[in-house]
Design a protein around this motif. Sequence first.
Motif, short mmCIF file in Angstrom:
data_model
loop_
_atom_site.label_atom_id
_atom_site.label_comp_id
_atom_site.label_asym_id
_atom_site.label_seq_id
_atom_site.Cartn_x
_atom_site.Cartn_y
_atom_site.Cartn_z
N THR A 1 0.94 -1.33 -0.03
CA THR A 1 -0.06 0.08 -0.04
C THR A 1 0.87 1.39 -0.01
O THR A 1 0.76 2.08 -0.85
CB THR A 1 -1.03 -0.06 1.31
N SER A 2 1.80 1.33 0.77
CA SER A 2 2.83 2.28 0.91
C SER A 2 3.50 2.56 -0.54
O SER A 2 3.80 3.69 -0.73
CB SER A 2 3.58 2.30 2.27
N ASP A 3 3.95 1.46 -0.90
CA ASP A 3 4.71 1.66 -2.31
C ASP A 3 3.80 2.16 -3.31
O ASP A 3 4.38 2.99 -4.16
CB ASP A 3 4.94 0.10 -2.56
N ALA A 4 2.59 1.90 -3.34
CA ALA A 4 1.68 2.41 -4.27
C ALA A 4 1.54 3.86 -4.35
O ALA A 4 1.29 4.63 -5.16
CB ALA A 4 0.39 1.48 -4.34
N ALA A 5 1.22 4.17 -2.85
CA ALA A 5 1.10 5.73 -2.69
C ALA A 5 2.29 6.40 -3.14
O ALA A 5 2.45 7.51 -3.77
CB ALA A 5 1.01 5.66 -1.16
N ASP A 6 3.53 5.84 -2.72
CA ASP A 6 4.81 6.29 -3.39
C ASP A 6 4.67 6.47 -4.84
O ASP A 6 5.37 7.51 -5.49
CB ASP A 6 6.20 5.59 -2.62
N GLY A 7 4.41 5.70 -5.25
CA GLY A 7 4.54 5.27 -6.83
C GLY A 7 3.60 6.44 -7.52
O GLY A 7 4.10 7.17 -8.44
N LYS A 8 2.46 6.42 -7.01
CA LYS A 8 1.37 7.36 -7.37
C LYS A 8 2.05 8.75 -7.34
O LYS A 8 1.92 9.68 -8.08
CB LYS A 8 0.11 7.20 -6.62
N ALA A 9 2.68 9.20 -6.07
CA ALA A 9 3.29 10.68 -6.18
C ALA A 9 4.26 10.88 -6.93
O ALA A 9 4.27 11.88 -7.61
CB ALA A 9 4.00 10.60 -4.40
N ALA A 10 5.28 9.88 -7.19
CA ALA A 10 6.34 9.88 -8.18
C ALA A 10 5.57 10.32 -9.58
O ALA A 10 6.21 11.02 -10.06
CB ALA A 10 7.24 8.54 -8.28
N ILE A 11 4.65 9.60 -10.09
CA ILE A 11 3.96 9.75 -11.10
C ILE A 11 3.53 11.33 -11.13
O ILE A 11 3.57 11.94 -12.24
CB ILE A 11 3.02 8.74 -11.56
N GLU A 12 2.80 11.85 -10.14
CA GLU A 12 2.32 13.07 -10.20
C GLU A 12 3.40 14.03 -10.34
O GLU A 12 3.30 14.97 -11.22
CB GLU A 12 1.50 13.23 -9.05
N GLN A 13 4.54 13.81 -9.65
CA GLN A 13 5.48 14.77 -9.63
C GLN A 13 6.21 14.86 -11.14
O GLN A 13 6.59 15.93 -11.44
CB GLN A 13 6.58 14.25 -8.50
N ARG A 14 6.45 13.59 -11.61
CA ARG A 14 7.29 13.90 -12.89
C ARG A 14 6.28 14.31 -13.99
O ARG A 14 6.80 14.96 -15.02
CB ARG A 14 7.61 12.29 -13.32
#
Length: 163
Positions: A26-39
Amino acid sequence: MNRTIKLTALATVVALTGIFTLGMQTSDAADGKAAIEQRRALMKSISKDFKPIKAYVKSGKGSAADVAKHAKAINASTGKILALFPKGTGRGDFSDKETRALAAIWKDWAGFEKANKALADESAKLASIAGGGDQKAIAKQVGVMGKLGCGGCHKPFRGAKAK
Ligand code: HEC
């Protein structure tokens, strides 16, 4: 320890491991989502810097100094691109709507790094050429930067827009 207690203990361990793993995912998915938004935001900002450069080439809007300024900003942005592509944040991990990043990025990370370096190099060259003020030379280098810098990465590593 009798057999029942042993089995209960084992089941507890399995259950706890399951909960732990789920929590990590779950936390990996949240981190991944944040990275996608930032890039995606970073790409939009790069695009925003590219706009006045194109306007100068196309219709002489602004000045060569503006071109140099925005080329430098693009160059600085290239220093942030790679870190925003952690493993597990491409298409396949996330929906086509959420990201256009292709699995090819992580299959050929060296190639992705090279594509990033191409934009770094060509934007630095543009900043330097723009400093000289030669409009024709600037136009030529803008074309090179767009083709090798943006296109050189988008072509192999960015998928089509989701419908
Ligand atoms: C090293 C690779 C790389 C370079 C260099 C690069 N891009 Fe991108 N760009 C991508 C990837 C991958 C995506 C898709 C990101 C995603 O959807 O998660 C993208 C997405 C975009 C988007 C869409 C953003 C959105 O709304 O989701 C724009 C606009 C963009 N890039 C502009 C540019 C411009 C302009 C340049 C050159 C000046 C450039 N990019 C250089 C890899 C790159």
